[in-house]
Design a protein around this motif. Structure first.
Motif, PDB file in Angstrom:
ATOM      1  N   SER A   2      65.744  37.941  13.277  1.00  0.00           N
ATOM      2  CA  SER A   2      66.916  37.532  12.507  1.00  0.00           C
ATOM      3  C   SER A   2      67.551  38.785  11.923  1.00  0.00           C
ATOM      4  N   SER A   3      68.611  39.248  12.545  1.00  0.00           N
ATOM      5  CA  SER A   3      69.296  40.452  12.075  1.00  0.00           C
ATOM      6  C   SER A   3      70.798  40.256  12.239  1.00  0.00           C
ATOM      7  N   PRO A   4      71.604  40.536  11.200  1.00  0.00           N
ATOM      8  CA  PRO A   4      71.187  41.089   9.900  1.00  0.00           C
ATOM      9  C   PRO A   4      70.597  40.022   8.997  1.00  0.00           C
ATOM     10  N   ILE A   5      69.875  40.477   7.985  1.00  0.00           N
ATOM     11  CA  ILE A   5      69.264  39.609   6.995  1.00  0.00           C
ATOM     12  C   ILE A   5      69.898  39.908   5.647  1.00  0.00           C
ATOM     13  N   SER A   6      70.193  38.850   4.901  1.00  0.00           N
ATOM     14  CA  SER A   6      70.882  39.036   3.621  1.00  0.00           C
ATOM     15  C   SER A   6      69.981  39.767   2.634  1.00  0.00           C
ATOM     16  N   GLU A   7      70.612  40.617   1.823  1.00  0.00           N
ATOM     17  CA  GLU A   7      69.814  41.419   0.889  1.00  0.00           C
ATOM     18  C   GLU A   7      69.220  40.586  -0.234  1.00  0.00           C
ATOM     19  N   LEU A  66      70.609  50.584  -1.293  1.00  0.00           N
ATOM     20  CA  LEU A  66      69.598  51.639  -1.180  1.00  0.00           C
ATOM     21  C   LEU A  66      69.268  51.924   0.276  1.00  0.00           C
ATOM     22  N   VAL A  67      69.004  50.883   1.037  1.00  0.00           N
ATOM     23  CA  VAL A  67      68.700  51.022   2.465  1.00  0.00           C
ATOM     24  C   VAL A  67      69.451  49.920   3.195  1.00  0.00           C
ATOM     25  N   SER A  68      70.363  50.330   4.065  1.00  0.00           N
ATOM     26  CA  SER A  68      71.179  49.351   4.792  1.00  0.00           C
ATOM     27  C   SER A  68      70.586  48.987   6.147  1.00  0.00           C
ATOM     28  N   ASP A  69      69.754  49.855   6.706  1.00  0.00           N
ATOM     29  CA  ASP A  69      69.159  49.589   8.019  1.00  0.00           C
ATOM     30  C   ASP A  69      67.705  50.055   7.980  1.00  0.00           C
ATOM     31  N   TYR A  70      66.859  49.274   8.619  1.00  0.00           N
ATOM     32  CA  TYR A  70      65.444  49.616   8.710  1.00  0.00           C
ATOM     33  C   TYR A  70      65.063  49.800  10.174  1.00  0.00           C
ATOM     34  N   ASN A  71      64.357  50.872  10.446  1.00  0.00           N
ATOM     35  CA  ASN A  71      63.727  51.072  11.742  1.00  0.00           C
ATOM     36  C   ASN A  71      62.229  50.856  11.544  1.00  0.00           C
ATOM     37  N   ILE A  72      61.783  49.654  11.858  1.00  0.00           N
ATOM     38  CA  ILE A  72      60.406  49.246  11.592  1.00  0.00           C
ATOM     39  C   ILE A  72      59.567  49.557  12.831  1.00  0.00           C
ATOM     40  N   THR A  73      58.594  50.417  12.686  1.00  0.00           N
ATOM     41  CA  THR A  73      57.731  50.811  13.794  1.00  0.00           C
ATOM     42  C   THR A  73      56.437  49.994  13.731  1.00  0.00           C
ATOM     43  N   ILE A  74      56.193  49.230  14.788  1.00  0.00           N
ATOM     44  CA  ILE A  74      54.992  48.398  14.900  1.00  0.00           C
ATOM     45  C   ILE A  74      54.064  49.066  15.906  1.00  0.00           C
ATOM     46  N   THR A  75      52.812  49.268  15.524  1.00  0.00           N
ATOM     47  CA  THR A  75      51.828  49.931  16.371  1.00  0.00           C
ATOM     48  C   THR A  75      50.710  48.947  16.699  1.00  0.00           C
ATOM     49  N   GLN A 104      64.798  47.371  14.981  1.00  0.00           N
ATOM     50  CA  GLN A 104      65.932  47.727  14.135  1.00  0.00           C
ATOM     51  C   GLN A 104      66.435  46.472  13.428  1.00  0.00           C
ATOM     52  N   LEU A 105      66.460  46.547  12.099  1.00  0.00           N
ATOM     53  CA  LEU A 105      66.848  45.408  11.281  1.00  0.00           C
ATOM     54  C   LEU A 105      67.923  45.854  10.291  1.00  0.00           C
ATOM     55  N   SER A 106      69.031  45.143  10.281  1.00  0.00           N
ATOM     56  CA  SER A 106      70.139  45.461   9.378  1.00  0.00           C
ATOM     57  C   SER A 106      70.116  44.498   8.195  1.00  0.00           C
ATOM     58  N   VAL A 107      70.545  45.018   7.046  1.00  0.00           N
ATOM     59  CA  VAL A 107      70.602  44.225   5.814  1.00  0.00           C
ATOM     60  C   VAL A 107      72.061  43.855   5.556  1.00  0.00           C
ATOM     61  N   ALA A 108      72.313  42.566   5.444  1.00  0.00           N
ATOM     62  CA  ALA A 108      73.678  42.084   5.192  1.00  0.00           C
ATOM     63  C   ALA A 108      73.986  42.186   3.704  1.00  0.00           C
ATOM     64  N   ASP A 109      75.231  42.512   3.400  1.00  0.00           N
ATOM     65  CA  ASP A 109      75.634  42.783   2.026  1.00  0.00           C
ATOM     66  C   ASP A 109      76.021  41.499   1.303  1.00  0.00           C
ATOM     67  N   ILE A 110      75.706  41.458   0.006  1.00  0.00           N
ATOM     68  CA  ILE A 110      76.263  40.457  -0.895  1.00  0.00           C
ATOM     69  C   ILE A 110      76.939  41.213  -2.038  1.00  0.00           C
ATOM     70  N   ASN A 111      77.865  40.545  -2.706  1.00  0.00           N
ATOM     71  CA  ASN A 111      78.638  41.216  -3.752  1.00  0.00           C
ATOM     72  C   ASN A 111      77.822  41.234  -5.047  1.00  0.00           C
ATOM     73  N   ASP A 112      76.906  42.206  -5.152  1.00  0.00           N
ATOM     74  CA  ASP A 112      76.032  42.296  -6.314  1.00  0.00           C
ATOM     75  C   ASP A 112      76.262  43.575  -7.123  1.00  0.00           C
ATOM     76  N   ASN A 113      77.301  44.319  -6.817  1.00  0.00           N
ATOM     77  CA  ASN A 113      77.576  45.551  -7.546  1.00  0.00           C
ATOM     78  C   ASN A 113      79.053  45.592  -7.941  1.00  0.00           C
TER      79      ASN A 113
END
Length: 863
Positions: free
Chosen positions: A414-419, A475-484, A500-509
């Motif tokens: 599920s990408s992007p995922i809401s923050e 703080l972090v808009s995209d994650y590169n998650i390495t699974i071993t 690769q997982l993206s974080v979707a923005d909400i109006n929190d700032n």
């Protein structure tokens, strides 16, 4: 008579196609099974999996149903998400998948998400008769001696059929073609016995095959006797033995094989044949029969083991010896020469193994892969020189080596995922496969440190990727998650996959201004629309949540709406002036700017902008004294006894500007007697430079220029009229003190001011003279007389030079000019009072009154 024929073996098996038979069953674990024939066309329906599992067809698409193949990436079937039918997606060949196995089962998995659900599907592939029986060779050659015993067996390589069960080889038929007849003819020669029996040779050599039939006859050359009749040879006798008997038929002596010979037991047999005649005395003759047993190919090669077993690690180097098979043949010569070969084997075996035809060594010639085939069962054939053969079975067990790294497959993400996703939310499904076996197949999965995610084991070899803490896109808009994934082999193998997982923005700032407050500086008399400053607000949110719009908050400046003074660009934050500012009206004001984002709901923040109006030199100095009023002029009296340095008068001027623009300097630009008077550069005080003499002109006209320190400087001029006299009686009639020089630039209002001042001074002088005459002979006071220099009207917005203006409104000047002292003093007082003569009581005359007393000015009163 015997018959010899070529043999042709024909194997024929015919089975009709099986009708499609589908069945299904449920297990307590959610398993389901289908049975159907091989070679079904792609798109053929195997069964309705949704109906069989009791699922709604709409659920399949919603839950992302899919078919995964257990242990391989090849997919033979698929699911129709619209109606739930399980359909064939690729060719299914039972022989290619399961070879000669009695049961052929494909393992499939139905995966459903949200929540994760797994159903195992077993596909039983039924065999159809799609392969014909085949022999190894097109032609079989047999070498059979005519002396071969009846009932002798010759091994023929069987035919092979890739099908199984009833579809494989079931029977053979033999057809005899082109029969061959063979007739034997025996000739019996009779002799007369007229002599003692004598054999031609002392020894008779016989050669016979060991496989000669019992009862075979061997003709022995009879003994010769010169006699005839009863004197001739009457009988023969043979030494007893186990293999032969003697048969005499007339003159024919035959050695009959009574028991089969075996060369492998006895290669030579020596017999003594005795011939007896019928004479008296009876005579005999003997002969030795040497039977040389010739070898026939009556022994097939015999393996040392009927079943050979060998263990072979996968990925063994080429030319590795797997096993050496050995077979012996009791025959000799070409009949005992043994050669080795494989029986009927698949092409895969031929590509992986080879056999040395002389030594029987079986070596590796290809890459042996445990994951492809875990064991091999190979038929090995030993054949002698004339075609007899035998078979042994070789079973090669391939041992697993940890040569396969785990394979990580991303099944769902599920990408992007809401923050604002709460911790513990499943965002992905991971599947891990390792083709090795046992311990080499055990896999441990881990995830890199420093990311707010973890792996949670799920069904079988599935893992769920879930969040562990709240996310922040700023703080972090995209994650590169390495699974071993690491197996437990020795040495262990591992593989990694980056998700690769993206974080979707909400109006929190809300927007944040770069500065806590802003200051804008603008010079007065600016052009409308000019830029004052720029405010900048940052919003770390994304796209419309981070789009900042600027606006002015409602407010008032000097009673007028702030929008009538300033405007702000909604996109850039640039603040513009709507009108021209006047420093003399107001010098600073504050406005509030709001930055609002475009989110839903929108967030905003405010900042204060202080606008400072800076002064420009746009105001000329204003002369307060002498001040022209109407058409009158002001003049002052200077005592004749005034010494050098005496204060005569003072020019008072102010400038509405501020700072250096209001720093005033005074200069006499024209005078009747240039060396007589001087003016203070910054004080404006007019003093005598020397003592006044009798030769000095009574009428002194001064043109004073007042200039500010602005860039460029502005200036104003005024006329000062002085009368050198101690008594008004000495003053001739003043008709006109104005200059009419055609080049004069003196303005009318300056002339009026000078006339007013002169009138004031004349009046004052008359009063002083009157007082002087009345008090003649009395002690002289501090002041014999005084001329008051009244304070001019100061506008309330003028200030002193040590502030922002030139003169504070609370300070006025009073000047007292003495007529009896040698010097005149200038007195400062804090305020104007009734003891000071008002400006309207100074000596005033009309311009016509001064025209005769003063000359004409050449310069104007204002520059």
């Amino acid at each position: 008579m015997e018959f010899i024929s070529d043999v042709t073996l024909i194997c024929h098996s015919r089975l009709d196609w099986l009708f499609l038979f589908l069945f299904w069953f449920h297990t307590t674990y959610g398993d389901i099974s289908y049975s159907f024939p091989e070679e079904m066309k792609p798109g053929s329906v195997i069964g309705n999996i949704a109906k069989d599992l009791g699922l709604e067809t709409g659920v399949l698409s919603h839950r992302k149903a899919r078919i995964d193949t257990d242990g391989t990436d090849h997919r033979y079937c698929d699911i129709n998400l619209r109606n739930g039918e399980l359909i064939v997606s690729d060719r299914i060949d039972r022989e290619g998948l399961c070879a000669k196995k009695a049961s052929c089962i494909l393992k499939q998995e139905l995966v459903l998400e949200n929540p994760l659900e797994l159903h195992r599907i077993s596909l039983h592939i039924q065999d159809i008769n799609d392969n014909s029986p085949q022999f190894n060779d097109d032609k079989i050659d047999l070498e059979i001696r005519e002396s071969t015993v009846r009932g002798a067996r010759f091994v023929i390589d069987e035919a092979h059929d890739a099908d199984v069960g009833q579809n494989s080889v079931q029977q053979y038929k033999l057809v005899l073609e082109n029969p061959l007849e063979l007739h034997r003819i025996s000739l019996h020669i009779q002799d007369i016995n007229d002599n003692s029996p004598q054999f031609n040779d002392e020894k008779i050599d016989l050669e016979t095959q060991e496989s000669t039939d019992r009862g075979a006859r061997f003709v022995i050359e009879e003994a010769r006797d010169a006699d005839v009749g009863q004197n001739s040879v009457q009988q023969y006798s043979l030494k007893k033995n186990d293999n032969f008997v003697l048969v005499v038929n007339g003159n024919t002596v035959e050695l009959v094989l009574d028991k089969e010979l075996d060369r492998e037991k006895q290669q030579e047999i020596n017999l003594v044949l005795t011939a007896l005649d019928g004479g008296s005395p009876q005579r005999s003759g003997t002969v030795v029969i040497h039977v040389n047993v010739l070898d026939t190919n009556d022994n097939a090669p015999v393996f040392s083991q009927s079943v050979y077993k060998a263990s072979l690690p996968e990925n063994s180097p080429l030319d590795t010896v797997v096993v050496t098979v050995s077979a012996t043949d009791a025959d000799e010569g070409v009949n005992g020469d043994v050669s080795y070969d494989f029986g009927h084997v698949t092409d895969e075996v031929k590509q992986l193994f080879s056999i040395n035809p002389k030594t029987g060594e079986i070596r590796v010639v290809g890459n042996v892969d445990y994951e492809t085939t875990a064991s091999f069962e190979i038929r090995v054939k030993a054949k002698d020189g004339l075609g007899l053969s035998s078979y042994a079975t070789l079973i090669i067990s391939v041992t697993d080596v940890n040569d396969n790294s785990p394979v990580i497959s991303l099944k769902s993400l599920s990408s992007p995922i809401s923050e604002d996703t709460p911790p513990g939310t499943e965002v992905g499904i991971i599947n891990v496969q390792d083709r090795d076996s046992e311990r080499n197949r055990q896999v441990r999965c881990s995830i890199q440190q420093g990311v707010p995610f973890k792996l949670v084991p799920s069904i079988k070899n599935y893992y769920s990727l879930v969040t562990t803490e709240k996310l922040d896109r700023e703080l972090v808009s995209d994650y590169n998650i390495t699974i071993t994934a690491t197996d437990e082999g020795s040495p262990p193998l591992s593989s990694s996959k980056t998700v690769q997982l993206s974080v979707a923005d909400i109006n929190d700032n809300p927007p944040v201004f770069e500065e806590q407050s802003y200051s804008a500086y603008v010079t007065e008399n600016n052009k409308p629309g000019s830029t004052l400053c720029s405010v900048t607000a940052r919003d770390p949110d994304w796209r419309q949540n981070g789009t900042v719009i600027y606006s002015l908050l409602p407010g008032e400046v000097n009673g007028a709406p702030v929008s009538s003074y300033l405007s702000v660009n909604g996109d850039t934050g640039v603040i513009h002036a709507v009108r021209s500012f006047d420093y003399e009206q107001f010098r600073s004001f504050k406005v509030h700017v709001m930055a609002r984002d475009n989110g839903s709901p929108p967030l905003s923040s405010n900042v204060t902008v202080s606008v400072f109006v800076s002064d420009v030199n746009d105001n000329s100095p204003q002369i307060l004294y002498p001040t022209p009023e109407g058409n009158s002029f002001m003049t002052e009296l200077v005592p004749k006894a005034a010494h050098g340095g005496s204060l005569v008068s003072k020019v008072i001027a102010v400038d509405a500007d501020s700072g250096q623009n209001a720093w005033l300097s005074y200069q006499i630009v024209k005078s009747t007697d240039p060396g007589l008077f001087t003016i203070g550069l910054h004080s404006g005080e007019i003093r005598t430079q020397r003592d006044i003499s009798e030769s000095d002109n009574m009428k002194q006209n001064l043109i004073v220029s007042v200039k500010d320190n602005g860039q460029p400087p502005l200036s104003t001029t005024c006329a000062m009229y002085l009368l050198i006299s101690d008594n008004l009686a000495e003053v001739p009639e003043l008709k006109d003190i104005s200059y009419t020089d055609s080049n004069s630039k003196l303005t009318s209002y300056l002339i009026i001011a000078l006339v007013s001042v002169s009138t004031f001074f004349l009046t004052f002088i008359i009063i002083v003279l009157g007082v002087k005459f009345c008090r003649r002979g009395k002690p002289r006071l501090l002041f014999d007389g005084a001329v008051a220099i009244p304070s001019g009207y100061l506008p309330p917005n003028y200030a002193d030079v040590d502030g922002t203006g030139t003169l504070r409104s609370t300070y006025n000047y009073d000047a007292y000019l003495t007529t009896g002292s040698r010097t005149s003093d200038f007195k400062f007082v804090t305020s104007y009072n009734d003891n000071t003569l008002p400006a309207d009581q100074t000596l005033r005359k009309s311009p016509s009154d001064f025209s005769e007393a003063f000359g004409e000015f050449d310069e104007s009163s204002e520059v």
